[in-house]
Every structure is written in structure tokens, then in C-alpha cells.
Design a protein around this motif. Structure first.
Motif, PDB file in Angstrom:
ATOM      1  N   LYS A   2       0.707  -1.274   0.069  1.00 20.86           N
ATOM      2  CA  LYS A   2      -0.097   0.143   0.119  1.00 20.86           C
ATOM      3  C   LYS A   2       0.788   1.371  -0.002  1.00 20.86           C
ATOM      4  CE  LYS A   2      -3.903   2.136   2.334  1.00 20.86           C
ATOM      5  NZ  LYS A   2      -4.851   2.121   1.338  1.00 20.86           N
ATOM      6  N   LYS A   3       0.632   2.389  -0.882  1.00 18.75           N
ATOM      7  CA  LYS A   3       1.352   3.512  -0.891  1.00 18.75           C
ATOM      8  C   LYS A   3       1.319   4.366   0.338  1.00 18.75           C
ATOM      9  CE  LYS A   3       2.192   2.591  -5.270  1.00 18.75           C
ATOM     10  NZ  LYS A   3       2.596   3.397  -6.490  1.00 18.75           N
ATOM     11  N   LEU A   4       0.131   4.281   0.851  1.00 21.00           N
ATOM     12  CA  LEU A   4       0.073   5.315   2.153  1.00 21.00           C
ATOM     13  C   LEU A   4      -0.685   4.553   3.324  1.00 21.00           C
ATOM     14  CD1 LEU A   4      -1.189   8.295  -0.114  1.00 21.00           C
ATOM     15  CD2 LEU A   4       0.971   8.077   0.940  1.00 21.00           C
ATOM     16  N   ILE A   5      -0.484   4.578   4.580  1.00 20.21           N
ATOM     17  CA  ILE A   5      -0.963   3.959   5.721  1.00 20.21           C
ATOM     18  C   ILE A   5      -1.353   4.948   6.790  1.00 20.21           C
ATOM     19  CG2 ILE A   5      -0.185   2.689   7.725  1.00 20.21           C
ATOM     20  CD1 ILE A   5       1.339   0.717   6.261  1.00 20.21           C
ATOM     21  N   LEU A   6      -2.508   4.554   7.454  1.00 19.99           N
ATOM     22  CA  LEU A   6      -2.969   5.268   8.493  1.00 19.99           C
ATOM     23  C   LEU A   6      -3.000   4.488   9.839  1.00 19.99           C
ATOM     24  CD1 LEU A   6      -4.547   7.630   9.815  1.00 19.99           C
ATOM     25  CD2 LEU A   6      -6.550   5.998   9.146  1.00 19.99           C
ATOM     26  N   GLU A 249      -4.779  -1.168   6.576  1.00 18.38           N
ATOM     27  CA  GLU A 249      -3.627  -0.431   6.308  1.00 18.38           C
ATOM     28  C   GLU A 249      -4.304   0.909   5.934  1.00 18.38           C
ATOM     29  OE1 GLU A 249      -0.585  -2.080   3.559  1.00 18.38           O
ATOM     30  OE2 GLU A 249      -0.138  -3.543   4.947  1.00 18.38           O
ATOM     31  N   GLY A 250      -3.184   1.921   6.364  1.00 21.59           N
ATOM     32  CA  GLY A 250      -3.540   3.349   5.753  1.00 21.59           C
ATOM     33  C   GLY A 250      -2.217   4.048   5.276  1.00 21.59           C
ATOM     34  N   ILE A 251      -1.764   5.357   5.766  1.00 17.69           N
ATOM     35  CA  ILE A 251      -0.808   6.037   4.891  1.00 17.69           C
ATOM     36  C   ILE A 251       0.438   6.118   5.679  1.00 17.69           C
ATOM     37  CG2 ILE A 251      -2.457   7.243   3.736  1.00 17.69           C
ATOM     38  CD1 ILE A 251      -2.033   9.606   5.671  1.00 17.69           C
ATOM     39  N   GLY A 252       0.599   5.198   6.859  1.00 18.47           N
ATOM     40  CA  GLY A 252       1.958   5.509   7.570  1.00 18.47           C
ATOM     41  C   GLY A 252       2.141   6.672   8.389  1.00 18.47           C
ATOM     42  N   ALA A 253       0.937   7.191   9.013  1.00 15.51           N
ATOM     43  CA  ALA A 253       1.047   8.519   9.774  1.00 15.51           C
ATOM     44  C   ALA A 253      -0.037   8.392  10.646  1.00 15.51           C
ATOM     45  CB  ALA A 253       0.872   9.641   8.686  1.00 15.51           C
ATOM     46  N   ARG A 284      -1.332  19.268   5.990  1.00 14.75           N
ATOM     47  CA  ARG A 284      -2.730  19.223   6.141  1.00 14.75           C
ATOM     48  C   ARG A 284      -3.362  18.494   4.641  1.00 14.75           C
ATOM     49  NH1 ARG A 284      -4.700  25.514   6.939  1.00 14.75           N
ATOM     50  NH2 ARG A 284      -4.512  25.662   9.477  1.00 14.75           N
ATOM     51  N   ILE A 285      -4.196  17.416   5.252  1.00 15.05           N
ATOM     52  CA  ILE A 285      -4.811  16.675   4.146  1.00 15.05           C
ATOM     53  C   ILE A 285      -6.169  17.252   3.782  1.00 15.05           C
ATOM     54  CG2 ILE A 285      -5.772  14.307   3.403  1.00 15.05           C
ATOM     55  CD1 ILE A 285      -3.802  12.931   5.634  1.00 15.05           C
ATOM     56  N   VAL A 286      -6.029  17.865   2.554  1.00 16.82           N
ATOM     57  CA  VAL A 286      -7.500  18.650   2.109  1.00 16.82           C
ATOM     58  C   VAL A 286      -8.364  17.628   1.283  1.00 16.82           C
ATOM     59  CG1 VAL A 286      -6.322  20.587   2.483  1.00 16.82           C
ATOM     60  CG2 VAL A 286      -6.316  19.698   0.282  1.00 16.82           C
ATOM     61  N   ALA A 287      -7.889  16.551   0.780  1.00 15.57           N
ATOM     62  CA  ALA A 287      -8.746  15.653  -0.205  1.00 15.57           C
ATOM     63  C   ALA A 287      -8.056  14.350  -0.508  1.00 15.57           C
ATOM     64  CB  ALA A 287      -8.760  16.357  -1.795  1.00 15.57           C
ATOM     65  N   VAL A 288      -8.818  13.321  -0.574  1.00 18.90           N
ATOM     66  CA  VAL A 288      -8.303  11.857  -0.572  1.00 18.90           C
ATOM     67  C   VAL A 288      -9.122  11.410  -1.949  1.00 18.90           C
ATOM     68  CG1 VAL A 288      -8.444   9.662   0.567  1.00 18.90           C
ATOM     69  CG2 VAL A 288      -8.202  11.733   1.986  1.00 18.90           C
ATOM     70  N   ALA A 289      -8.232  10.774  -2.968  1.00 19.96           N
ATOM     71  CA  ALA A 289      -8.703   9.945  -4.087  1.00 19.96           C
ATOM     72  C   ALA A 289      -8.189   8.358  -3.900  1.00 19.96           C
ATOM     73  CB  ALA A 289      -8.137  10.699  -5.123  1.00 19.96           C
ATOM     74  N   GLN A 290      -9.202   7.635  -4.274  1.00 24.72           N
ATOM     75  CA  GLN A 290      -8.879   6.307  -4.462  1.00 24.72           C
ATOM     76  C   GLN A 290      -8.524   5.883  -5.701  1.00 24.72           C
ATOM     77  OE1 GLN A 290      -8.962   4.139  -1.608  1.00 24.72           O
ATOM     78  NE2 GLN A 290      -9.652   5.471  -0.205  1.00 24.72           N
ATOM     79  N   GLY A 291      -7.351   5.276  -5.926  1.00 24.83           N
ATOM     80  CA  GLY A 291      -7.032   4.615  -7.281  1.00 24.83           C
ATOM     81  C   GLY A 291      -6.273   5.990  -8.025  1.00 24.83           C
ATOM     82  N   THR A 317      -4.101  -1.437  -2.173  1.00 24.61           N
ATOM     83  CA  THR A 317      -4.914  -0.447  -2.605  1.00 24.61           C
ATOM     84  C   THR A 317      -3.937   0.780  -2.837  1.00 24.61           C
ATOM     85  OG1 THR A 317      -5.771  -0.181  -0.556  1.00 24.61           O
ATOM     86  CG2 THR A 317      -7.200  -1.688  -1.942  1.00 24.61           C
ATOM     87  N   LEU A 318      -4.679   1.676  -3.760  1.00 27.50           N
ATOM     88  CA  LEU A 318      -3.931   2.696  -3.813  1.00 27.50           C
ATOM     89  C   LEU A 318      -4.759   4.044  -3.349  1.00 27.50           C
ATOM     90  CD1 LEU A 318      -1.311   4.448  -5.220  1.00 27.50           C
ATOM     91  CD2 LEU A 318      -2.726   4.604  -7.197  1.00 27.50           C
TER      92      LEU A 318
END
Length: 319
Positions: A2-6, A249-253, A284-291, A317-318
Motif C-alpha cells: 500500500k502506498k499510504l498507511i493510517l 492499512e493506511g498511510i503510515g502516519a 494538512r490533508i485536504v482531499a483524498v482520492a482512491q486509485g 490498494t492505492l
């Protein structure tokens, strides 16, 4: 991979007094009722007294539940609702001040009328503000005027009346619209984005249950003792357990909600975010896109757990 983890911010104290087995959906679980007045249920009064006993007797940081701590709890609760001072007006705060040194007594007795009274006033003020936003965004602003805008109002004076508060909102909207204009976005798109942003945040508050208000109040109490101490409602506890199970998984943050923004509190070493070198603390995360071709979803004003649900996914997943 996964590219990004939460990873949800870890807290060191969790209280979960009763189980909640139904899945929570922000879209479907609560009917929208602008005028609904929330009030505590009988169980919350008992839980309040149990939490108060645990925190005052068994917390590692020994404290006295007195008028001094009551004042801190009062300030914490007001800040948790209106950190940037854009909803309450001065007369509201003056009215609430009579409770500043009584909260310690209310906690001991299980009396929860005050936090719900304050929340219902907050909800009413938000209704007024959102109506103003919708009306104000019908026409484009005049950017030729020389005006001052204060983006952070946490130390500012409370607006003295509704007219003054409307002026604060007008400048806030104008600032947001100007930033969009500098990004070459047309007015129609800007108006739609900003109106939807505040409608969405309004919808979240309208969907608050009694348990959500109780959690806010208990956390105002817990954080007054120690910033790493939190009260978890059943649904929050469930989400926390999921996050710790490593099923998703999330984005590692580690993320935190700050004002209306989801903000990166810490980058987890060795995670996808750290490896990408694209994200940093306080971003700041202002938007999220899947894929790769996903449409970015504006998440400003979203609740943190809803952002987590949007970001979190199965391995591979991306986002």
C-alpha cells in the motif's frame, strides 16, 4: 504494498462501559433533524460517575477535582466545540460562565445538563452560520476592497453579536474563495465547493447522537488531567481495536483533527508515507482520492474517523 498507511493516534487510557455491536454509518445511521435537542440518557449519568471515580482515584497523575480543574474542563469543552470562535457569540459565553466553577460538582453527581445545554446552543449557532454561508455564496465577492482577515481566532474576542459574527464569516468565505480564484477556479465551482464543505460539516454535527456529546465532555475532563488520557465511546473503541488489529492499512502516519483540517501529527518511520517523502508533520490533508484515476474528495470539515474510513483499506490498494 500500500502506498499510504493510517495509524490512529494512540491514547493511553481507554474506558468502554458498554458494547455497541451495530455498524456505524455516517450517512445512514442518524436521521437529519436541524431542530433536535439532545439530552443525556440515564446510562450516561452512571457512566459519568464511574469515569469520575476512575480518573480521580486511579489515574497515575493524582489530581483534586476542584474549582480550578472545573475551570480547565469548562475551557476545554468550549474549545472542543468552537476552537476558532466562529459560532458562539459573547452573550452565549457570558451565559455559560456561571457553570465554570460548578462542573466538578456536576461530575461527582452525574448531572449532565450543562454540556448538553452548551452543545444545543452550539448546534443552533451553527444552523444560523450555515444559512448565512449558503446565502452569501450566491454572489461573487468584491476583491478590490482593502480588508483584514484573521484566520486563527482562538485568542480573539468573541463576536459581540450576530452581525459581527456574520462579518467574520463573510471574510472567512472571501478568503477561501480568493484562494480558489488564485488557483484559476471559476466562481460557480468555488461556490459549490465551499457551500458543500460547510453543509457537510453541518451535517456531521446534525448527526451527533447523545453519545457523541458525552464523549466530547468526558474528553474535556480527561484532557484536563493529562493530554494523553482519553475517553472512548463504544464506536470509537471499536475503530481503535480495528486499527490495532492490523487488518487494514493506511498511510503510515498518525493523524489528528486540528480546526477543520485533518493534520499529520507524526510520520511513522519505515511506513509508506516516510518512504514516499511526500508527506511531512503538520501537513494538512485536504482531499483524498482512491486509485490513480480517482476523483479527489474534499475532506475539509470531516470528522477524523470518517477520514480514516476513507483512507484505510486492504493491502495493495492505492490512495
Amino acid at each position: 504494498m500500500k502506498k499510504l498507511i493510517l495509524v490512529v493516534v494512540v491514547v493511553f487510557f481507554t474506558i468502554n462501559n458498554y458494547a455497541q455491536t451495530e455498524s456505524h454509518s455516517i450517512e445512514n445511521s442518524v436521521a437529519i433533524d436541524t431542530f433536535k435537542v439532545l439530552s443525556p440518557d440515564k446510562l450516561h449519568s452512571k457512566v459519568d460517575q464511574i469515569v469520575t471515580t476512575l480518573l480521580t482515584r486511579y489515574h497515575y497523575k493524582k489530581i483534586d477535582l476542584n474549582d480550578s480543574l472545573s475551570s480547565v474542563i469548562f475551557d476545554n469543552y468550549i474549545k472542543s466545540l468552537d476552537y476558532n470562535r466562529v459560532y458562539f457569540i459573547k452573550s452565549d459565553i457570558n451565559k455559560f460562565e456561571k457553570y465554570r466553577y460548578l462542573i466538578d460538582n456536576y461530575l461527582l453527581s452525574g448531572d449532565l445538563k450543562v454540556p448538553y445545554e452548551i452543545f444545543n446552543t452550539y448546534k443552533e449557532r451553527m444552523n444560523n452560520s450555515v444559512k448565512y454561508v449558503i446565502n452569501e455564496m450566491k454572489n461573487e465577492f468584491d476583491y478590490s476592497l482593502n480588508e483584514d482577515f484573521i484566520p486563527r481566532r482562538d485568542e480573539a474576542e468573541w463576536a459581540s453579536n450576530q452581525a459581527e459574527l456574520n462579518d467574520i464569516w463573510k471574510k472567512r468565505l472571501k478568503n477561501d474563495a480568493l484562494n480558489k480564484k488564485l488557483q484559476k477556479e471559476d466562481w460557480e465551482k468555488t461556490s459549490e465547493t465551499l457551500v458543500n464543505r460547510y453543509k457537510r460539516f453541518h451535517k456531521i454535527i446534525l448527526q451527533y447522537k447523545e453519545e457523541d456529546v458525552f464523549q466530547l465532555y468526558m474528553n474535556a475532563f480527561a484532557s484536563a488531567i493529562d493530554p494523553h488520557t482519553s475517553y472512548f465511546s463504544p464506536i470509537t473503541s471499536e475503530n481503535f481495536n480495528i486499527s490495532m488489529s492490523l487488518t487494514f492499512e493506511g498511510i503510515g502516519a498518525s493523524l489528528m483533527a486540528k480546526d477543520d483540517y485533518t493534520t499529520i501529527a507524526r510520520i511513522i518511520p519505515g511506513g509508506p508515507a516516510a518512504k514516499s517523502k511526500d508527506l511531512f508533520e503538520n501537513d494538512r490533508i485536504v482531499a483524498v482520492a482512491q486509485g490513480e484515476d480517482g476523483e479527489p474528495v474534499d475532506i475539509i470539515g470531516w470528522r477524523l474517523d470518517d477520514v480514516i474510513q476513507l483512507i484505510r483499506g486492504k493491502k495493495g490498494t492505492l490512495v
